[in-house]
Motif scaffolding. Sequence first.
Motif, PDB file in Angstrom:
ATOM      1  N   LEU A 174      33.974  29.386  63.047  1.00 44.85           N
ATOM      2  CA  LEU A 174      34.840  29.139  61.794  1.00 44.85           C
ATOM      3  C   LEU A 174      34.155  29.212  60.906  1.00 44.85           C
ATOM      4  N   ALA A 175      35.032  29.879  59.893  1.00 47.73           N
ATOM      5  CA  ALA A 175      34.627  30.212  58.353  1.00 47.73           C
ATOM      6  C   ALA A 175      36.008  29.796  57.670  1.00 47.73           C
ATOM      7  N   THR A 176      35.251  29.333  56.509  1.00 49.05           N
ATOM      8  CA  THR A 176      36.331  29.449  55.599  1.00 49.05           C
ATOM      9  C   THR A 176      36.126  30.612  54.316  1.00 49.05           C
ATOM     10  N   ALA A 177      37.033  31.347  53.462  1.00 51.57           N
ATOM     11  CA  ALA A 177      36.918  32.350  52.602  1.00 51.57           C
ATOM     12  C   ALA A 177      37.675  32.502  51.717  1.00 51.57           C
ATOM     13  N   LEU A 178      36.972  32.951  49.937  1.00 50.69           N
ATOM     14  CA  LEU A 178      38.116  32.994  49.064  1.00 50.69           C
ATOM     15  C   LEU A 178      37.561  34.350  48.900  1.00 50.69           C
ATOM     16  N   HIS A 179      38.568  34.955  49.210  1.00 49.11           N
ATOM     17  CA  HIS A 179      38.905  36.878  48.280  1.00 49.11           C
ATOM     18  C   HIS A 179      39.119  36.738  46.919  1.00 49.11           C
ATOM     19  N   VAL A 180      38.873  36.968  45.748  1.00 44.79           N
ATOM     20  CA  VAL A 180      39.057  37.668  44.756  1.00 44.79           C
ATOM     21  C   VAL A 180      38.903  38.757  44.213  1.00 44.79           C
ATOM     22  N   VAL A 181      39.938  39.369  43.466  1.00 47.16           N
ATOM     23  CA  VAL A 181      39.223  40.815  43.108  1.00 47.16           C
ATOM     24  C   VAL A 181      40.103  40.863  41.574  1.00 47.16           C
ATOM     25  N   LEU A 182      39.499  40.991  40.076  1.00 48.32           N
ATOM     26  CA  LEU A 182      39.773  40.697  38.568  1.00 48.32           C
ATOM     27  C   LEU A 182      39.580  41.817  38.064  1.00 48.32           C
ATOM     28  N   ARG A 183      41.042  42.277  37.632  1.00 48.13           N
ATOM     29  CA  ARG A 183      40.407  43.966  36.681  1.00 48.13           C
ATOM     30  C   ARG A 183      40.914  43.428  35.285  1.00 48.13           C
ATOM     31  N   HIS A 184      39.716  43.838  34.767  1.00 48.47           N
ATOM     32  CA  HIS A 184      40.502  43.634  33.158  1.00 48.47           C
ATOM     33  C   HIS A 184      41.149  44.302  32.367  1.00 48.47           C
ATOM     34  N   ARG A 185      42.139  44.008  31.639  1.00 47.66           N
ATOM     35  CA  ARG A 185      43.620  44.325  31.467  1.00 47.66           C
ATOM     36  C   ARG A 185      43.224  45.288  29.460  1.00 47.66           C
ATOM     37  N   PRO A 186      43.609  46.609  28.757  1.00 47.97           N
ATOM     38  CA  PRO A 186      43.592  46.713  27.726  1.00 47.97           C
ATOM     39  C   PRO A 186      44.210  45.242  26.801  1.00 47.97           C
ATOM     40  N   ASP A 187      44.610  44.528  27.125  1.00 43.42           N
ATOM     41  CA  ASP A 187      45.052  43.202  26.189  1.00 43.42           C
ATOM     42  C   ASP A 187      44.164  42.150  26.616  1.00 43.42           C
ATOM     43  N   GLY A 188      42.586  42.218  26.878  1.00 41.76           N
ATOM     44  CA  GLY A 188      42.115  41.073  26.787  1.00 41.76           C
ATOM     45  C   GLY A 188      42.158  39.849  27.742  1.00 41.76           C
ATOM     46  N   THR A 189      43.360  40.295  28.462  1.00 41.77           N
ATOM     47  CA  THR A 189      43.700  39.620  29.714  1.00 41.77           C
ATOM     48  C   THR A 189      42.703  40.009  31.404  1.00 41.77           C
ATOM     49  N   TRP A 190      43.007  39.322  32.105  1.00 45.14           N
ATOM     50  CA  TRP A 190      42.402  39.293  33.492  1.00 45.14           C
ATOM     51  C   TRP A 190      43.249  39.361  35.008  1.00 45.14           C
TER      52      TRP A 190
END
Length: 711
Positions: A580-596
């Motif tokens: 048994l295992a738990t996981a959290l997978h996150v992907v972050l993309r930097h956008r031109p307006d400074g947000t992610w």
Amino acid sequence: MKGDGTTGGPTGPDPAVRGPDRAAGTEPGGPRGDAGVGPGTGPAPDTSGSGVGGPPVNPRMFDGAVAAVAVLAGAEGRLLYTNSAFTRLFGPRPIGRPAREAFPDSDAHRFLAVVDSVRVTGRARQVVGERRTDTGAPGQARHFVYSCSPVTTDHGPGILVLAMDTTAETLTLQRYEALVSAVSQMVWVLGTDGSMHEIVPGWEQLTGEPWHPRADADWYRQIHPRDREKLSAAWQRAAGGDRPRVFEATFRVRAADGSYRHLTTRSVPVLRDGSLVEWVSATADVEDAWGTQLRERLLGQVAAVSGVSLHEAFAEVVKVVVPELTDACLIMLLSHEEWPLPDHAEVTARRIASATRPGLPAPPALRGQRVAVPPAVRAVLDRREPVTFRLEPGAPMPSGLIPTVSERWLHASGATSLTLIPLIVGDLVLGYAATSSNGDTPIPGPAETELLREVLHHAQHPIRKVVELQQARRTALGLQRAHLTRPPSVRGGTLAARYQPASPSGEIGGDWYDAFTHPDGTLVLGIGDVAGHDLTAATAMGQMRSMLRALAYAGGPGARPDAVLARLDHVSAGLGTAPLATALHVVLRHRPDGTWLMTWSSAGHPPPLVVPDRGDAAYLPGAADPPLCVASDLLRTTHTHVLGPGDTLLLYTDGLIETPSAPIDEGQRRLAAEATLCRRQALPDLLRILQGLSDHRDDTALLAFRVDEES
């Protein structure tokens, strides 16, 4: 003596003075020794009421008497009369014969000497006698008491002989004395005035000191100093009050060789007409039985020692041996686990546990004091045998055996000896115990030191478990830290990570985190927890983290988080990586307006926490899918969120918010509130503060990403 078998006949004095049996008995000879020895011996006043010069005694008055009676008269002491009791006790005797003919027995001289003494002095004599007769069992010894008193007879001055059979009473006393002696007990009597009389001896043989005739300070000096007050208090409870009670106690007495032995005593009050007249006491040496019971009890206690660290385990061990076996005990743990070391190798020892008996000064606090191990200690560890150092008052102590603060404590507490005992687990020399005797406590002898060594050695079984657990823990931590790499530098944001193993337990969990970037700058974050708290869990953690990293990188920047977790679930289930295992997978993309732009998928893991640049921290919505390795064919979901400048994303494992005493939602509220208060802290400081919310019962992993305010 034996009777001559002659029966009385018509010859001799007037038959009117003879008893109905018409026969005399055997001579009630005196005791084996001088005829006058025994109670009532020596001249005594005539109390018969029929003294010489009075009216003649009528022998027939004794015909039915229970006592054995005989009457002699004249210068030769002719036998005038015997009653039936006399005949039963001593056998028939010839009437009318002189005493020396009537009692021809080989030992009759004792009795005849008493008769002659009464005839000459005119004073009565009483004698305790023992003899063997043909009556009763063959060769049976008969015990009796007899008296000879001057009387007047029709034939002139005579002697009245009265005898009582005391065989039953004498045998009862002899059997009692033999029984007491057979059970190896000392028996003594204590008078109400404090006088002491030894009946069955043994005190001098045990202590080498003569028997003390009174219960005073001389007697108490033989008692162990630790037992005197307790013994005195127990005696006061038994002897005090209106009605004395049976006194029972176990205490130590100094033996002739200087050692102490345990005795048990039982004193019973003897009352007469409701008043105390004396105490009868029986005392036995129970050292062997006491030592066996103590050994079994202490070995049982030390075998039950638990603790998840050497500090905790040894803290329990010292409480077992103090104060039962020693006044104080200090545990010194070596900085090296391999022994012996080369002569030039430097090794230190550190204080990790200590205990002292009540009544001594408080020991110095444990602050990790170290001492360089000197040659004297090295020699003890090399031989693996205890060594005792005698500490003379005012003399300098052998230097370097223990830390300086402990040396000062020994001086302040009046230590008289210091014993070093190696602590060995298998072939591993962990360190040594330093024990002391203080004040008036006797310096331990070989037997006490051997028992102490055995108890400490027996502690190796629970200590071995701690050592093996710590070795496995170090291995697991090394493996785990090898996978917890330093987060990469990210353009437009800042990353920080923190991992803390559980501090109060010897276990290691399967918590992990990960962070890497794709060539286009896309940031991938991951965090998870593998079920279990051992090396297997740590191994599975490393495998799952590595597989997730590989699958995420191979999928490219555009891979959906739910698809990546689905592939990981399929592979893990097929390979049996973890139950048994738990996981959290996150992907972050930097956008031109400074947000992610954040996309994520959760496999049973606690939700991400976002701390905005302004406002309260909040958990991102979206239900978590089931954990990994449960249902690998299940469709998973991806969620999205946008992070603005100054926003902070926090990923964490459940050890940060779960406690046995509170529900998990309460832990989540505390985490969000603290994160809000500390929003302006640098990320490393923020993670350090937030990790302080954990009760440290479980591992915790934290991973934080903060968007630059000017990007």
